[in-house]
Scaffold this motif. Structure first.
Motif, PDB file in Angstrom:
ATOM      1  N   ARG A   1     -10.616  98.553  73.061  1.00  0.00           N
ATOM      2  CA  ARG A   1     -11.934  97.889  73.657  1.00  0.00           C
ATOM      3  C   ARG A   1     -12.353  96.499  72.990  1.00  0.00           C
ATOM      4  O   ARG A   1     -13.149  95.997  73.427  1.00  0.00           O
ATOM      5  N   ASN A   2     -11.711  96.334  71.824  1.00  0.00           N
ATOM      6  CA  ASN A   2     -11.802  94.906  71.013  1.00  0.00           C
ATOM      7  C   ASN A   2     -10.695  94.127  71.583  1.00  0.00           C
ATOM      8  O   ASN A   2      -9.619  94.458  71.532  1.00  0.00           O
ATOM      9  N   PRO A   3     -11.050  93.062  72.659  1.00  0.00           N
ATOM     10  CA  PRO A   3     -10.148  92.263  73.272  1.00  0.00           C
ATOM     11  C   PRO A   3      -9.246  91.724  72.438  1.00  0.00           C
ATOM     12  O   PRO A   3      -8.032  90.950  72.966  1.00  0.00           O
ATOM     13  N   ALA A   4      -9.633  91.532  71.130  1.00  0.00           N
ATOM     14  CA  ALA A   4      -8.657  90.453  70.360  1.00  0.00           C
ATOM     15  C   ALA A   4      -7.509  91.407  69.835  1.00  0.00           C
ATOM     16  O   ALA A   4      -6.699  90.689  69.011  1.00  0.00           O
ATOM     17  N   VAL A   5      -7.807  92.621  69.720  1.00  0.00           N
ATOM     18  CA  VAL A   5      -6.720  93.354  69.248  1.00  0.00           C
ATOM     19  C   VAL A   5      -5.341  93.721  70.459  1.00  0.00           C
ATOM     20  O   VAL A   5      -5.726  94.214  71.401  1.00  0.00           O
ATOM     21  N   ILE A   6      -4.475  92.916  70.226  1.00  0.00           N
ATOM     22  CA  ILE A   6      -3.289  93.003  71.105  1.00  0.00           C
ATOM     23  C   ILE A   6      -2.009  93.372  70.409  1.00  0.00           C
ATOM     24  O   ILE A   6      -1.097  93.233  71.160  1.00  0.00           O
ATOM     25  N   SER A   7      -2.103  94.093  68.995  1.00  0.00           N
ATOM     26  CA  SER A   7      -0.911  94.448  68.641  1.00  0.00           C
ATOM     27  C   SER A   7       0.055  95.086  69.347  1.00  0.00           C
ATOM     28  O   SER A   7       1.146  95.194  69.282  1.00  0.00           O
TER      29      SER A   7
ATOM     30  N   ASP B   1     -11.771  91.272  79.978  1.00  0.00           N
ATOM     31  CA  ASP B   1     -10.446  90.980  80.686  1.00  0.00           C
ATOM     32  C   ASP B   1     -10.172  89.292  80.618  1.00  0.00           C
ATOM     33  O   ASP B   1      -9.232  88.768  79.961  1.00  0.00           O
ATOM     34  N   ARG B   2     -11.486  88.662  80.296  1.00  0.00           N
ATOM     35  CA  ARG B   2     -11.336  87.188  80.155  1.00  0.00           C
ATOM     36  C   ARG B   2     -11.088  86.917  78.435  1.00  0.00           C
ATOM     37  O   ARG B   2     -10.255  86.227  78.292  1.00  0.00           O
ATOM     38  N   ARG B   3     -11.673  87.589  77.775  1.00  0.00           N
ATOM     39  CA  ARG B   3     -11.562  87.680  76.201  1.00  0.00           C
ATOM     40  C   ARG B   3      -9.979  88.161  75.859  1.00  0.00           C
ATOM     41  O   ARG B   3      -9.401  87.601  74.999  1.00  0.00           O
ATOM     42  N   PHE B   4      -9.494  89.240  76.702  1.00  0.00           N
ATOM     43  CA  PHE B   4      -8.341  89.614  76.476  1.00  0.00           C
ATOM     44  C   PHE B   4      -7.139  88.439  76.624  1.00  0.00           C
ATOM     45  O   PHE B   4      -6.377  88.482  75.911  1.00  0.00           O
ATOM     46  N   ARG B   5      -7.349  87.993  77.945  1.00  0.00           N
ATOM     47  CA  ARG B   5      -6.517  87.024  78.337  1.00  0.00           C
ATOM     48  C   ARG B   5      -6.468  85.688  77.381  1.00  0.00           C
ATOM     49  O   ARG B   5      -5.249  85.187  77.007  1.00  0.00           O
ATOM     50  N   ALA B   6      -7.537  85.357  76.772  1.00  0.00           N
ATOM     51  CA  ALA B   6      -7.661  84.411  75.775  1.00  0.00           C
ATOM     52  C   ALA B   6      -6.877  84.569  74.464  1.00  0.00           C
ATOM     53  O   ALA B   6      -6.280  83.905  74.004  1.00  0.00           O
TER      54      ALA B   6
END
Length: 802
Positions: A644-650, A686-691
């Protein structure tokens, strides 16, 4: 008795005065009784008809002298003047008088044009649709007010037509088609791409069959029932069509228009007034919200199901003679009362040749459904068996066994690759009514967005309303002594599917869809329960006499019923827009999302992998992307867990790191909307995840637009290689020792059962010796064939490993 039937207006004899006409008219009653009792016709407009008298009927033109009046005072002489002719009707008055003929058509056309303009013009005040305005309520949140006015105008035009209580078939069909266009064609008018992501994978099945000439159940279980996909592949290849986008975009509208044809034929077989029949057809359009009419095998076979039922009722319908009440126990008395009810179905006498042709048509339809879909043939078989049990079908018991063998043979011999080693998927849900129900209701009303929760409740609300109306209509018909066995059967038989399996959590939706024909017929009786006074298309209504109720004027109650039905239709049509298009934020497909997928198709040689976003790793998670449209055998679709935190992409980086080259991560607007509405992700996730993906030095963005982006690893290990495409072949379909015997027994059983049914068509009492001889062959062949099917399930199903 109407004025046209009054004495003195047909044979010239003196008739009663205007004030006495109503006194001689038979009283109208409310209640119910069987058809054998006296019936009273209710004539619409009787009072207005009595007021229209022929010129001179009341003696307005009399001579000044009459016999027996010589002693009367002398009449003053008057000068004769030329008679002035009465003014004739003007064009305006004639136009007003004929308004009932042209006004409904005008209103319908006006509403249709208004609706198209409201959706197609550029967005502005009170017009146009801006897809950016779509929120958790779905498409209804972006529709202009003029669109709602247009829909209500078309519904008003429809009720103006049926208020006349005349069977204007072509006008009513046009009006219902216009309403169907407005409700089911909204997405095609607004969006540039076909709606619903699963439609694209079905187009991929068609592309695969057209390209390879075969289906492969190893790629997808739906390839074990390839009838629909193979038919479309043959047609499109013969016509030179390579892009199915236009066909997919308009399939929902075309499907619902196609459903209307057999359903109207079903309505022609029930004993009901014109108002009840056409209102049932309207209900069938405005409560069909579940969206299984898209480019799919289910949508195609549902039309086959309706045609199958229509043929059963039209060419093989049966109504047994009503029985006199019997004395006995409570069960016997109840059955006697039910058998004494007036049949709610009509019977048409047809010749043996016509019924033989339609019997072959029934078999063809059943085979087509069996090869195309898993559930539909069981619904057809249940409808046939139920109609025979309730004595509403003249076919013999040979037909259910004949058709049942077709289903068993297809599953046992043609879908072996699907169920071998996975026997629990086929029979695991048998008898688990409550578990299957829970997976189709509780799991369907979950959601975190407040507005989207209203969408889910609207769907349940429509189901509750239509079932409540159906129960009310059934009771009102019973009070009138009418037994609607066929409609009740069509409503109840689909519920038995809960005992089969959960069907991936969608069996509840299929039950609702297959129950709609019977539910809509009975729901129409909640407003219009009376019977036609004469032929099926008679404009007059009748109420069988059983219980006198003089508190209400029947003409007034009919007007109130018409008004209530119109209000119900308007409310349900608005609720339909909420229920049908409530998932529009993630079910609509944009041009950018399609373009991103086409980039993957252009770079999938010799194979590729595509990662789609899910909040939980698990089975039966359909991607919220237009997936599988091309190269279905080359691309493997896999899930990747997101936070849910878009900054977590590990988790995304880890998944790409262990994947071979040509592995792509697709991030789309639709996936973000799905995660937001159903799993509580932030609105701008979705916008923050793409960033966050763009800022990672391990990832590379290879394609992007406003609605989608495609990512891959920036560098691959030196020894990494692209794997070969998935093999389409296998070790071959497994078999069992008794399979050849079972195949032979199947052929013998089919021939014998079909021959028995052909002899039975000549009449129940004819050809008894031939039927006994044929049945002596059919029974042992049937037993052997079923035993071999069971043997194959045991030997193959439990001996193969996944």
């Amino acid at each position: 008795m109407t004025s046209s039937e009054a004495p003195g207006e047909q044979d010239g004899t003196p008739g009663p005065r205007d004030g006495d006409a109503d006194a001689e008219r038979a009283p109208e009653r409310d209640g119910a009784e069987s058809a054998g009792t006296e019936q009273i016709p209710d004539h619409d407009g009787a009072e207005s008809a009595d007021a229209e008298r022929a010129p001179g009927h009341d003696g307005a033109e009399r001579t000044p002298e009459r016999d027996g009046e010589d002693d009367a005072p002398p009449v003053p002489a008057r000068v004769d003047r030329p008679a002035v002719p009465a003014p004739g009707p003007t064009r305006l008055s004639a136009l007003v008088d004929s308004a009932t003929g042209w006004l409904p058509l005008l209103l319908s056309v006006e509403g249709l044009i208004m609706y198209v303009l409201a959706l197609r013009v550029s967005p502005g005040p009170l017009r146009g649709v801006d897809v950016a305005d779509i929120d958790g309520l779905g498409l209804i949140s972006a529709l202009p007010s003029t669109a709602f006015v247009a829909i209500l105008l078309m519904i008003v035009a429809f009720f103006v037509t049926i208020a006349q209580n005349t069977d204007r078939k072509f006008l009513l069909l046009f009006q219902i088609s216009a309403i169907t266009f407005a409700l089911h064609g909204a997405s095609a008018l607004i969006h540039d791409e076909p709606r619903f992501h699963t439609a694209y994978v079905h187009a991929g099945f068609v592309e695969f069959i057209a390209r390879t000439g075969e289906s492969s159940p190893l790629l997808d279980a739906r390839f074990a029932w390839p009838g629909f996909f193979a038919m479309i592949a043959f047609i499109t290849r013969a016509a030179g069509i390579t892009d199915l986008s236009t066909i997919m975009q308009w399939t929902p509208l075309l499907s619902n228009l196609l459903y209307l044809l057999p359903f109207v034929l079903i309505l022609r077989q029930v004993v009901a007034t014109t108002r009840a029949r056409w209102f049932a057809a309207l209900l069938f359009v405005i409560v069909q919200w579940i969206g299984q009419d898209y480019f799919s095998a289910q949508g195609f076979t549902y039309a086959i199901y309706l045609a199958f039922v229509a043929i059963l009722l039209r060419w093989f319908g049966r109504v047994e003679p009503r029985e006199a009440p019997k004395v006995g126990g409570p069960v016997r008395r109840l059955l006697s009362r039910l058998r004494g009810l007036t049949p709610g179905e009509l019977v048409h006498v047809t010749g043996v040749y016509d019924r033989s042709i339609m019997l072959i048509m029934l078999i063809v339809l059943f085979v087509a459904a069996t090869t195309a879909h898993q559930i539909t043939p069981f619904m057809m078989l249940g409808a046939l068996t139920g109609l025979i049990l309730l004595r509403r079908c003249s076919l013999s018991w040979a037909m259910p066994f004949f058709l049942g063998l077709i289903v068993l043979a297809w599953i046992s011999y043609q879908t072996t690759a699907f169920w071998s080693g996975h026997i629990d998927q086929l029979f695991g849900g048998l008898g688990r009514f409550f578990e299957n129900l829970r997976s189709n209701t509780g799991d369907r009303i979950e959601g975190t967005d407040a507005k989207h929760a209203l969408v889910l409740m609207a769907r349940l609300g429509i189901c509750a309303v239509i079932l409540l109306l159906a129960a009310t209509g059934l009771l009102r018909r019973l009070r009138r002594g009418v037994g609607d066995r066929a409609a009740l059967l069509l409503l109840c038989v689909p519920v038995l599917a809960l005992g089969l399996q959960s069907y991936g959590g969608e069996i509840g939706l299929r039950i609702y869809m297959f129950a709609l024909p019977g539910a809509c017929i009975l729901a129409a009786y909640a407003f219009f329960p009376n019977l036609p006074a004469g032929p099926a298309d008679s404009p007059d209504e009748t109420v069988p006499i059983r219980r006198i109720n003089a508190r209400f004027d029947p003409r007034l109650t009919r007007r109130i019923s018409l008004l209530l039905a119109a209000v119900c239709a308007m409310v349900l049509s608005i609720a339909f827009l909420v229920a049908r298009y409530g998932n529009e934020q993630f079910e609509r497909v944009s041009t950018g999302e399609v373009a991103a997928m086409h980039y993957v198709y252009a770079n999938d040689e010799p194979s590729g992998r595509l990662l789609y976003l899910v909040p939980l790793i698990g089975p039966e998670v359909t991607p919220s992307i237009p997936w599988g449209e091309q190269d279905f055998d080359k691309i493997e679709y896999q899930q990747v867990l997101v936070d849910r935190n878009p900054a977590v992409i590990s988790s995304v980086i880890d998944k790409l790191s262990v994947s071979p080259p040509n592995t792509y991560l697709v991030v789309t607007r639709g996936q973000g909307a799905y995660l937001q509405l159903n799993h509580g992700f932030p609105a701008d996730w979705d916008r923050r995840f793409r960033a966050a993906l763009d800022s990672s030095r391990l990832l590379k963005r290879v394609y992007s637009n406003a609605d989608a982006a495609v990512y891959t690893l920036r560098s691959q290990p030196a020894n990494a290689a692209i794997p070969s495409p998935r093999g389409l072949g296998g070790p071959g379909d497994p078999t069992s020792p008794w399979t050849p015997v079972g195949l032979g027994a199947l052929v013998v059983a089919w021939i014998a059962l079909f021959a028995y049914q052909l002899v039975h068509l000549r009449g129940p009492g004819r050809g008894r010796r031939a039927r006994r001889l044929v049945m002596g062959v059919a029974v042992p062949a049937f037993v052997v064939s079923v035993a071999v099917v069971a043997e194959r399930f045991i030997v193959i199903g439990f001996s193969q490993t996944p």
